[in-house]
Design a protein around this motif. Structure first.
Motif, PDB file in Angstrom:
ATOM      1  N   CYS A 228       6.435  13.525   6.252  1.00 16.82           N
ATOM      2  CA  CYS A 228       6.140  14.870   5.772  1.00 16.82           C
ATOM      3  C   CYS A 228       6.251  15.898   6.898  1.00 16.82           C
ATOM      4  N   PHE A 229       5.633  15.602   8.024  1.00 16.16           N
ATOM      5  CA  PHE A 229       5.597  16.584   9.099  1.00 16.16           C
ATOM      6  C   PHE A 229       6.940  16.834   9.744  1.00 16.16           C
ATOM      7  N   PHE A 230       7.779  15.833   9.794  1.00 17.87           N
ATOM      8  CA  PHE A 230       9.067  16.015  10.451  1.00 17.87           C
ATOM      9  C   PHE A 230      10.216  16.166   9.459  1.00 17.87           C
ATOM     10  N   GLY A 231       9.958  15.960   8.172  1.00 22.81           N
ATOM     11  CA  GLY A 231      10.996  16.127   7.161  1.00 22.81           C
ATOM     12  C   GLY A 231      12.121  15.137   7.287  1.00 22.81           C
ATOM     13  N   GLN A 232      11.825  13.974   7.884  1.00 24.99           N
ATOM     14  CA  GLN A 232      12.838  12.935   8.095  1.00 24.99           C
ATOM     15  C   GLN A 232      12.227  11.567   7.821  1.00 24.99           C
ATOM     16  N   PRO A 233      13.056  10.604   7.440  1.00 26.30           N
ATOM     17  CA  PRO A 233      12.539   9.251   7.248  1.00 26.30           C
ATOM     18  C   PRO A 233      11.979   8.691   8.564  1.00 26.30           C
ATOM     19  N   THR A 234      10.977   7.850   8.443  1.00 26.05           N
ATOM     20  CA  THR A 234      10.306   7.330   9.639  1.00 26.05           C
ATOM     21  C   THR A 234      11.173   6.399  10.468  1.00 26.05           C
ATOM     22  N   HIS A 235      12.118   5.709   9.849  1.00 28.43           N
ATOM     23  CA  HIS A 235      12.908   4.744  10.618  1.00 28.43           C
ATOM     24  C   HIS A 235      13.756   5.399  11.709  1.00 28.43           C
ATOM     25  N   ILE A 236      14.065   6.673  11.579  1.00 27.21           N
ATOM     26  CA  ILE A 236      14.861   7.320  12.618  1.00 27.21           C
ATOM     27  C   ILE A 236      14.081   7.483  13.923  1.00 27.21           C
TER      28      ILE A 236
ATOM     29  N   ILE B  61       8.081  18.881  -0.366  1.00 27.79           N
ATOM     30  CA  ILE B  61       6.822  19.010  -1.100  1.00 27.79           C
ATOM     31  C   ILE B  61       5.813  17.924  -0.725  1.00 27.79           C
ATOM     32  N   GLY B  62       6.215  16.999   0.161  1.00 26.86           N
ATOM     33  CA  GLY B  62       5.277  15.949   0.547  1.00 26.86           C
ATOM     34  C   GLY B  62       5.945  14.830   1.307  1.00 26.86           C
TER      35      GLY B  62
ATOM     36  N   SER C  78       0.884  -1.162   0.000  1.00 21.24           N
ATOM     37  CA  SER C  78       0.000   0.000   0.000  1.00 21.24           C
ATOM     38  C   SER C  78       0.917   1.205   0.000  1.00 21.24           C
ATOM     39  N   ILE C  79       0.536   2.247  -0.745  1.00 17.57           N
ATOM     40  CA  ILE C  79       1.374   3.429  -0.902  1.00 17.57           C
ATOM     41  C   ILE C  79       0.535   4.677  -0.715  1.00 17.57           C
ATOM     42  N   ALA C  80       1.035   5.586   0.130  1.00 16.57           N
ATOM     43  CA  ALA C  80       0.364   6.860   0.344  1.00 16.57           C
ATOM     44  C   ALA C  80       1.324   7.991   0.022  1.00 16.57           C
ATOM     45  N   VAL C  81       0.803   9.021  -0.621  1.00 16.78           N
ATOM     46  CA  VAL C  81       1.573  10.232  -0.896  1.00 16.78           C
ATOM     47  C   VAL C  81       0.790  11.397  -0.295  1.00 16.78           C
ATOM     48  N   MET C  82       1.436  12.115   0.614  1.00 15.17           N
ATOM     49  CA  MET C  82       0.839  13.294   1.246  1.00 15.17           C
ATOM     50  C   MET C  82       1.409  14.546   0.593  1.00 15.17           C
ATOM     51  N   ASP C  83       0.650  15.632   0.631  1.00 15.87           N
ATOM     52  CA  ASP C  83       1.193  16.916   0.188  1.00 15.87           C
ATOM     53  C   ASP C  83       1.978  17.529   1.351  1.00 15.87           C
ATOM     54  N   ALA C  84       2.538  18.696   1.139  1.00 17.36           N
ATOM     55  CA  ALA C  84       3.385  19.320   2.159  1.00 17.36           C
ATOM     56  C   ALA C  84       2.633  19.648   3.446  1.00 17.36           C
ATOM     57  N   GLY C  85       1.323  19.736   3.375  1.00 15.00           N
ATOM     58  CA  GLY C  85       0.508  20.007   4.558  1.00 15.00           C
ATOM     59  C   GLY C  85       0.053  18.754   5.286  1.00 15.00           C
ATOM     60  N   GLY C  86       0.473  17.589   4.805  1.00 18.74           N
ATOM     61  CA  GLY C  86       0.102  16.341   5.450  1.00 18.74           C
ATOM     62  C   GLY C  86      -1.264  15.811   5.051  1.00 18.74           C
ATOM     63  N   HIS C  87      -1.763  16.262   3.911  1.00 19.54           N
ATOM     64  CA  HIS C  87      -3.059  15.799   3.414  1.00 19.54           C
ATOM     65  C   HIS C  87      -2.835  14.781   2.301  1.00 19.54           C
ATOM     66  N   LEU C  88      -3.653  13.746   2.275  1.00 16.55           N
ATOM     67  CA  LEU C  88      -3.514  12.695   1.276  1.00 16.55           C
ATOM     68  C   LEU C  88      -3.658  13.279  -0.125  1.00 16.55           C
TER      69      LEU C  88
END
Length: 143
Positions: free
Chosen positions: A71-79, A114-115, A36-46
């Motif tokens: 998107c919200f933290f500007g960093q990869p989630t694994h960190i 940008i997202g 499953s793949i999600a792409v959010m915009d810069a505001g965190g909206h799908l």
């Protein structure tokens, strides 16, 4: 000195979001992984969403939360996995959308956020690899 009342924000286009989804689905098909793949915009909206036919239903929500976190933290989630183990950061672990598992990446283009991209369906390593390949294939900035 005049006050600036608005700031131009950079946003991912629908076309670019679809290209990311297609790249991840192609990688998943090659590895026999239902993503499953999600792409959010810069505001965190799908902005766009894709799900392989065989993808488990929970992967949809996880992909969205990975994209939101990146998107919200500007960093990869694994960190976040190690960050939330620190006592001063631990309270963030209870945030309902914070996803501290690999597979979420911020999307940067020409140095601007940008997202966010979230991939779920494989192991965290497989999710990360598919996301990185898709970002590279579509020409987004490397982290």
């Amino acid at each position: 000195m005049p006050v600036k009342y608005q700031q131009e924000t950079a946003q991912i286009t629908w076309e670019a979001a679809q290209a990311l989804i297609e790249a991840v689905l192609k990688e998943g098909a090659a590895q026999k992984i239902a993503f499953s793949i999600a792409v959010m915009d810069a505001g965190g909206h799908l902005r766009a969403f894709g799900r392989a036919d065989e993808a488990a239903f929970l992967t949809a929500e996880i992909a969205c939360d990975k994209a939101w976190t990146a998107c919200f933290f500007g960093q990869p989630t694994h960190i976040w996995n190690s960050l939330v183990q620190e006592s001063h950061m631990a309270p963030l672990a209870s945030h309902p959308r914070l996803m501290a598992v690999g597979g979420g990446y911020p999307i940067f283009y020409q140095g601007r956020l940008i997202g966010g991209l979230g991939v779920s369906g494989g192991t965290y390593e497989q999710d990360q690899e598919a996301a990185v390949k898709a970002l590279s294939f579509t020409g987004f900035d490397k982290l």
